[in-house]
Design a protein around this motif. Structure first.
Motif, PDB file in Angstrom:
ATOM      1  N   THR A 106       0.834  -1.204   0.000  1.00  0.00           N
ATOM      2  CA  THR A 106       0.000   0.000   0.000  1.00  0.00           C
ATOM      3  C   THR A 106       0.870   1.256   0.000  1.00  0.00           C
ATOM      4  N   VAL A 107       1.971   1.218   0.751  1.00  0.00           N
ATOM      5  CA  VAL A 107       2.886   2.359   0.795  1.00  0.00           C
ATOM      6  C   VAL A 107       3.536   2.577  -0.567  1.00  0.00           C
ATOM      7  N   VAL A 108       4.031   1.495  -1.164  1.00  0.00           N
ATOM      8  CA  VAL A 108       4.688   1.596  -2.473  1.00  0.00           C
ATOM      9  C   VAL A 108       3.703   2.073  -3.534  1.00  0.00           C
ATOM     10  N   ALA A 109       2.512   1.472  -3.555  1.00  0.00           N
ATOM     11  CA  ALA A 109       1.500   1.853  -4.554  1.00  0.00           C
ATOM     12  C   ALA A 109       1.103   3.313  -4.377  1.00  0.00           C
ATOM     13  N   GLY A 110       0.918   3.750  -3.130  1.00  0.00           N
ATOM     14  CA  GLY A 110       0.551   5.138  -2.878  1.00  0.00           C
ATOM     15  C   GLY A 110       1.637   6.100  -3.311  1.00  0.00           C
ATOM     16  N   MET A 156       4.575  12.248  -3.333  1.00  0.00           N
ATOM     17  CA  MET A 156       4.930  10.839  -3.093  1.00  0.00           C
ATOM     18  C   MET A 156       4.750  10.467  -1.624  1.00  0.00           C
ATOM     19  N   VAL A 157       5.388  11.243  -0.748  1.00  0.00           N
ATOM     20  CA  VAL A 157       5.323  10.900   0.675  1.00  0.00           C
ATOM     21  C   VAL A 157       3.911  11.118   1.217  1.00  0.00           C
ATOM     22  N   GLY A 158       3.251  12.172   0.751  1.00  0.00           N
ATOM     23  CA  GLY A 158       1.895  12.441   1.210  1.00  0.00           C
ATOM     24  C   GLY A 158       0.914  11.377   0.771  1.00  0.00           C
ATOM     25  N   SER A 159       1.037  10.962  -0.491  1.00  0.00           N
ATOM     26  CA  SER A 159       0.136   9.942  -1.032  1.00  0.00           C
ATOM     27  C   SER A 159       0.366   8.599  -0.349  1.00  0.00           C
ATOM     28  N   ALA A 160       1.637   8.248  -0.137  1.00  0.00           N
ATOM     29  CA  ALA A 160       1.946   6.988   0.540  1.00  0.00           C
ATOM     30  C   ALA A 160       1.378   6.983   1.950  1.00  0.00           C
ATOM     31  N   ALA A 161       1.589   8.087   2.676  1.00  0.00           N
ATOM     32  CA  ALA A 161       1.076   8.178   4.044  1.00  0.00           C
ATOM     33  C   ALA A 161      -0.446   8.176   4.065  1.00  0.00           C
ATOM     34  N   GLN A 162      -1.050   8.914   3.159  1.00  0.00           N
ATOM     35  CA  GLN A 162      -2.511   9.034   3.144  1.00  0.00           C
ATOM     36  C   GLN A 162      -3.197   7.713   2.850  1.00  0.00           C
ATOM     37  N   LEU A 163      -2.818   7.081   1.744  1.00  0.00           N
ATOM     38  CA  LEU A 163      -3.517   5.865   1.321  1.00  0.00           C
ATOM     39  C   LEU A 163      -3.214   4.680   2.238  1.00  0.00           C
ATOM     40  N   ALA A 164      -1.964   4.592   2.702  1.00  0.00           N
ATOM     41  CA  ALA A 164      -1.609   3.472   3.579  1.00  0.00           C
ATOM     42  C   ALA A 164      -2.274   3.605   4.946  1.00  0.00           C
ATOM     43  N   THR A 165      -2.201   4.795   5.533  1.00  0.00           N
ATOM     44  CA  THR A 165      -2.784   4.960   6.870  1.00  0.00           C
ATOM     45  C   THR A 165      -4.303   4.961   6.821  1.00  0.00           C
ATOM     46  N   PHE A 166      -4.885   5.446   5.722  1.00  0.00           N
ATOM     47  CA  PHE A 166      -6.351   5.425   5.636  1.00  0.00           C
ATOM     48  C   PHE A 166      -6.863   3.991   5.584  1.00  0.00           C
ATOM     49  N   ALA A 167      -6.221   3.175   4.764  1.00  0.00           N
ATOM     50  CA  ALA A 167      -6.653   1.782   4.640  1.00  0.00           C
ATOM     51  C   ALA A 167      -6.503   1.044   5.973  1.00  0.00           C
ATOM     52  N   SER A 168      -5.353   1.212   6.622  1.00  0.00           N
ATOM     53  CA  SER A 168      -5.119   0.505   7.877  1.00  0.00           C
ATOM     54  C   SER A 168      -5.973   1.073   9.008  1.00  0.00           C
ATOM     55  N   SER A 169      -6.145   2.400   9.038  1.00  0.00           N
ATOM     56  CA  SER A 169      -6.948   3.027  10.088  1.00  0.00           C
ATOM     57  C   SER A 169      -8.417   2.642   9.961  1.00  0.00           C
ATOM     58  N   LYS A 170      -8.905   2.615   8.743  1.00  0.00           N
ATOM     59  CA  LYS A 170     -10.295   2.229   8.520  1.00  0.00           C
ATOM     60  C   LYS A 170     -10.525   0.778   8.955  1.00  0.00           C
ATOM     61  N   ALA A 171      -9.569  -0.096   8.606  1.00  0.00           N
ATOM     62  CA  ALA A 171      -9.687  -1.502   8.998  1.00  0.00           C
ATOM     63  C   ALA A 171      -9.636  -1.646  10.522  1.00  0.00           C
ATOM     64  N   TRP A 172      -8.769  -0.849  11.169  1.00  0.00           N
ATOM     65  CA  TRP A 172      -8.654  -0.910  12.634  1.00  0.00           C
ATOM     66  C   TRP A 172      -9.942  -0.441  13.310  1.00  0.00           C
ATOM     67  N   VAL A 173     -10.516   0.640  12.809  1.00  0.00           N
ATOM     68  CA  VAL A 173     -11.770   1.153  13.373  1.00  0.00           C
ATOM     69  C   VAL A 173     -12.889   0.122  13.217  1.00  0.00           C
ATOM     70  N   LEU A 262     -11.837  14.994   4.199  1.00  0.00           N
ATOM     71  CA  LEU A 262     -12.950  15.126   3.253  1.00  0.00           C
ATOM     72  C   LEU A 262     -12.707  14.307   1.983  1.00  0.00           C
ATOM     73  N   SER A 263     -11.469  14.338   1.474  1.00  0.00           N
ATOM     74  CA  SER A 263     -11.158  13.581   0.257  1.00  0.00           C
ATOM     75  C   SER A 263     -11.398  12.091   0.459  1.00  0.00           C
ATOM     76  N   MET A 264     -10.881  11.558   1.560  1.00  0.00           N
ATOM     77  CA  MET A 264     -11.041  10.129   1.835  1.00  0.00           C
ATOM     78  C   MET A 264     -12.507   9.767   2.101  1.00  0.00           C
ATOM     79  N   LEU A 265     -13.205  10.648   2.820  1.00  0.00           N
ATOM     80  CA  LEU A 265     -14.618  10.398   3.099  1.00  0.00           C
ATOM     81  C   LEU A 265     -15.439  10.406   1.812  1.00  0.00           C
ATOM     82  N   PHE A 266     -15.252  11.447   0.999  1.00  0.00           N
ATOM     83  CA  PHE A 266     -16.004  11.548  -0.256  1.00  0.00           C
ATOM     84  C   PHE A 266     -15.657  10.394  -1.190  1.00  0.00           C
ATOM     85  N   TRP A 267     -14.353  10.055  -1.268  1.00  0.00           N
ATOM     86  CA  TRP A 267     -13.914   8.960  -2.145  1.00  0.00           C
ATOM     87  C   TRP A 267     -14.540   7.643  -1.707  1.00  0.00           C
TER      88      TRP A 267
END
Length: 282
Positions: A106-110, A156-173, A262-267
């Motif tokens: 997820t980090v690499v893809a992001g 690069m760093v923002g996208s990796a952090a955003q997509l990786a942490t969103f996926a893992s955080s959502k799964a954790w919640v 908002l971006s992650m929520l709307f997406w």
């Protein structure tokens, strides 16, 4: 996570980020002015026209009127749509190929998706700064990618952090079962957690990117202040101190944080609607 076609993700990702941009653009205006204030000057040696979020908002409104807080909105929408359309399309391709199921995938893809999105969207970013027409006339096609060396690492760093942490955080919640599994609040909580990681890693690159894009250039299109990303980082650190890399941190969070949320929520919600539509169609 719901599965949709990459082409659909392109549209959904671009739409989600454009919607978020409408709400966060005033903070982008304030953040940019704070980051350019006192450029390459030692602390205490220059007048500070902008001091903190509230005072800076008031200063912009006083100088440019309330409309000044939405300055560059059209260009911002163009940049967000183009950059994030490409970013989410590439990330969706990686998901489809199973890359995100691998450790660190997820980090690499992001990161890769973010780099491609930043490269494609670089000319649109110049339009936010009101410089596209001038640069096209003076420097030609290559000039439209001026500053891309700062934009690509930033996204690069923002996208990796955003997509990786969103996926893992959502799964954790979801695992905690605090909220109904299909509730929009799950995505909201995941976006809030993700926003902290995004701002922490992006702000230094954001400062550098802003300065690289805004610096004056010589006749050959070379920057007069910085030779590139590393040079800008070193000069800023040496002349202004390490905390200068977090200039505008408050507005940066209040812009990047809500934009991520908002971006992650709307997406996420748009993806659910797309999946439901696909299911009904079959």
């Amino acid at each position: 996570m719901e599965t949709v076609a990459p082409a659909v993700d392109l549209v959904l990702g671009a739409s989600a980020c454009c919607l978020a941009c409408v709400f966060t653009n005033p903070l982008e205006v304030v953040k940019t002015r704070l980051q350019l204030q006192g450029e390459l000057q030692a602390p205490g040696t220059y007048p500070r026209h902008y001091r903190g979020l509230v005072a800076s908002v008031a200063a912009v409104a006083r100088e440019d009127g309330l409309c000044g807080l939405q300055k560059g909105l059209a260009a911002g929408l163009l940049y967000q749509g183009l950059m994030n359309g490409v970013r989410f399309y590439c990330y969706s391709l990686a998901c489809q190929a199973g890359i995100t199921q691998q450790p660190g995938g997820t980090v690499v893809a992001g990161a890769v998706a973010g780099a491609l999105g930043a490269f494609v969207g670089s000319p649109a970013y110049l339009s936010i700064l009101g410089a596209m027409e001038t640069i096209w006339r003076q420097q030609g096609l290559a000039g439209l990618w001026r500053g891309v060396g700062g934009a690509v690492p930033r996204v690069m760093v923002g996208s990796a952090a955003q997509l990786a942490t969103f996926a893992s955080s959502k799964a954790w919640v979801q695992e905690q079962q605090w909220l109904p599994e299909d509730s929009w609040l799950v995505a909201l909580a995941g976006g809030m957690i993700s926003s902290i990681a995004v701002v922490a890693v992006m702000t230094p690159f954001d400062v550098v990117s802003t300065r690289l894009y805004n610096q004056p250039v010589d006749g050959a299109g070379r920057g007069r202040l910085y030779r590139g990303l590393a040079d800008c980082l070193v000069k800023t650190w040496r002349l202004e101190g390490p905390l200068a890399l977090y200039k505008g941190l408050g507005p940066a969070y209040l812009r990047l944080g809500p934009h991520t949320i908002l971006s992650m929520l709307f997406w996420d919600e748009l993806r659910k609607l797309a999946v439901r539509s696909q299911d009904q169609g079959t």
